[in-house]
Design a protein around this motif. Sequence first.
Motif, PDB file in Angstrom:
ATOM      1  N   ASN A   1       0.866  -1.174   0.000  1.00 56.10           N
ATOM      2  CA  ASN A   1       0.000   0.000   0.000  1.00 56.10           C
ATOM      3  C   ASN A   1       0.902   1.223   0.000  1.00 56.10           C
ATOM      4  O   ASN A   1       1.589   1.507   0.987  1.00 56.10           O
ATOM      5  CB  ASN A   1      -0.901  -0.010   1.234  1.00 56.10           C
ATOM      6  CG  ASN A   1      -1.866   1.144   1.251  1.00 56.10           C
ATOM      7  OD1 ASN A   1      -1.861   1.993   0.378  1.00 56.10           O
ATOM      8  ND2 ASN A   1      -2.703   1.181   2.262  1.00 56.10           N
TER       9      ASN A   1
ATOM     10  N   ARG B   1      -7.886  -6.075   1.790  1.00 51.23           N
ATOM     11  CA  ARG B   1      -7.517  -4.699   2.090  1.00 51.23           C
ATOM     12  C   ARG B   1      -6.146  -4.673   2.736  1.00 51.23           C
ATOM     13  O   ARG B   1      -5.737  -5.634   3.372  1.00 51.23           O
ATOM     14  CB  ARG B   1      -8.556  -4.017   2.957  1.00 51.23           C
ATOM     15  CG  ARG B   1      -8.812  -4.663   4.274  1.00 51.23           C
ATOM     16  CD  ARG B   1      -9.810  -3.915   5.139  1.00 51.23           C
ATOM     17  NE  ARG B   1     -11.016  -3.590   4.411  1.00 51.23           N
ATOM     18  CZ  ARG B   1     -11.789  -2.547   4.688  1.00 51.23           C
ATOM     19  NH1 ARG B   1     -11.489  -1.755   5.676  1.00 51.23           N
ATOM     20  NH2 ARG B   1     -12.880  -2.309   3.991  1.00 51.23           N
TER      21      ARG B   1
ATOM     22  N   CYS C   1     -13.146   0.865  -0.945  1.00 45.12           N
ATOM     23  CA  CYS C   1     -13.338   0.119   0.311  1.00 45.12           C
ATOM     24  C   CYS C   1     -14.777   0.270   0.790  1.00 45.12           C
ATOM     25  O   CYS C   1     -15.418   1.237   0.563  1.00 45.12           O
ATOM     26  CB  CYS C   1     -12.403   0.633   1.385  1.00 45.12           C
ATOM     27  SG  CYS C   1     -10.684   0.191   1.050  1.00 45.12           S
TER      28      CYS C   1
ATOM     29  N   THR D   1      -6.368   3.205   4.269  1.00 47.48           N
ATOM     30  CA  THR D   1      -6.449   1.781   3.983  1.00 47.48           C
ATOM     31  C   THR D   1      -6.912   1.620   2.538  1.00 47.48           C
ATOM     32  O   THR D   1      -7.791   2.341   2.089  1.00 47.48           O
ATOM     33  CB  THR D   1      -7.459   1.104   4.930  1.00 47.48           C
ATOM     34  OG1 THR D   1      -7.000   1.279   6.263  1.00 47.48           O
ATOM     35  CG2 THR D   1      -7.593  -0.363   4.632  1.00 47.48           C
ATOM     36  N   SER D   2      -6.303   0.684   1.814  1.00 44.10           N
ATOM     37  CA  SER D   2      -6.640   0.476   0.409  1.00 44.10           C
ATOM     38  C   SER D   2      -7.196  -0.922   0.209  1.00 44.10           C
ATOM     39  O   SER D   2      -6.789  -1.869   0.886  1.00 44.10           O
ATOM     40  CB  SER D   2      -5.405   0.645  -0.469  1.00 44.10           C
ATOM     41  OG  SER D   2      -4.920   1.952  -0.342  1.00 44.10           O
ATOM     42  N   CYS D   3      -8.127  -1.048  -0.734  1.00 45.58           N
ATOM     43  CA  CYS D   3      -8.743  -2.332  -1.047  1.00 45.58           C
ATOM     44  C   CYS D   3      -8.338  -2.769  -2.449  1.00 45.58           C
ATOM     45  O   CYS D   3      -8.032  -1.940  -3.303  1.00 45.58           O
ATOM     46  CB  CYS D   3     -10.257  -2.220  -0.946  1.00 45.58           C
ATOM     47  SG  CYS D   3     -10.796  -1.834   0.726  1.00 45.58           S
TER      48      CYS D   3
ATOM     49  N   ASN E   1      -7.250  -2.038  -8.115  1.00 45.85           N
ATOM     50  CA  ASN E   1      -7.591  -1.210  -6.957  1.00 45.85           C
ATOM     51  C   ASN E   1      -9.096  -1.001  -6.944  1.00 45.85           C
ATOM     52  O   ASN E   1      -9.690  -0.697  -7.966  1.00 45.85           O
ATOM     53  CB  ASN E   1      -6.888   0.149  -7.052  1.00 45.85           C
ATOM     54  CG  ASN E   1      -5.406   0.037  -6.803  1.00 45.85           C
ATOM     55  OD1 ASN E   1      -4.959   0.119  -5.675  1.00 45.85           O
ATOM     56  ND2 ASN E   1      -4.635  -0.158  -7.858  1.00 45.85           N
TER      57      ASN E   1
ATOM     58  N   THR F   1      -8.623  -6.241  -5.590  1.00 45.51           N
ATOM     59  CA  THR F   1      -9.174  -7.485  -6.106  1.00 45.51           C
ATOM     60  C   THR F   1      -8.116  -8.110  -7.003  1.00 45.51           C
ATOM     61  O   THR F   1      -7.577  -7.447  -7.890  1.00 45.51           O
ATOM     62  CB  THR F   1     -10.449  -7.233  -6.933  1.00 45.51           C
ATOM     63  OG1 THR F   1     -11.412  -6.588  -6.103  1.00 45.51           O
ATOM     64  CG2 THR F   1     -11.025  -8.518  -7.476  1.00 45.51           C
TER      65      THR F   1
ATOM     66  N   ARG G   1     -10.530 -10.897  -2.777  1.00 47.77           N
ATOM     67  CA  ARG G   1     -10.539  -9.480  -2.438  1.00 47.77           C
ATOM     68  C   ARG G   1      -9.885  -9.310  -1.089  1.00 47.77           C
ATOM     69  O   ARG G   1      -9.817 -10.236  -0.294  1.00 47.77           O
ATOM     70  CB  ARG G   1     -11.963  -8.958  -2.356  1.00 47.77           C
ATOM     71  CG  ARG G   1     -12.731  -9.087  -3.640  1.00 47.77           C
ATOM     72  CD  ARG G   1     -14.210  -8.785  -3.441  1.00 47.77           C
ATOM     73  NE  ARG G   1     -14.959  -9.074  -4.647  1.00 47.77           N
ATOM     74  CZ  ARG G   1     -15.204  -8.183  -5.593  1.00 47.77           C
ATOM     75  NH1 ARG G   1     -14.761  -6.954  -5.455  1.00 47.77           N
ATOM     76  NH2 ARG G   1     -15.881  -8.520  -6.664  1.00 47.77           N
TER      77      ARG G   1
END
Length: 103
Positions: A54, A76, A103, A60-62, A100, A64, A74
């Motif tokens: 990240n 985070r 979230c 916070t990044s999510c 990306n 797939t 998937r």
Amino acid sequence: MRKIIAIGLAAAACSATLTLSTASDAAAADRSPQCVKVRKYFNKSHHRYVQLTNLCGKRTSCFTIVVPYAKDPRGRLGKGQTKDVRYGTTWGPRALYVKNTHC
């Protein structure tokens, strides 16, 4: 007469450019920040992994992981975190890319 046509064409070109830039700004606003980056893909004891980082230190990044013919895992990542994510076995297909997501 030619000046009037040239002015009309210039006005049309300017309005088309303005429309395109407005549309691209709107499309960019819908996209999530590109914080999750792939460091490497690797195999370890018959499992496939991807190492993700990240790059956004404040959020916070999510993500797939896109895998053909399989359910896309998937997850985070916390702020500034690096993580090895398992997404399948060596008998299954490899990941195509990491996307990306919001979230």
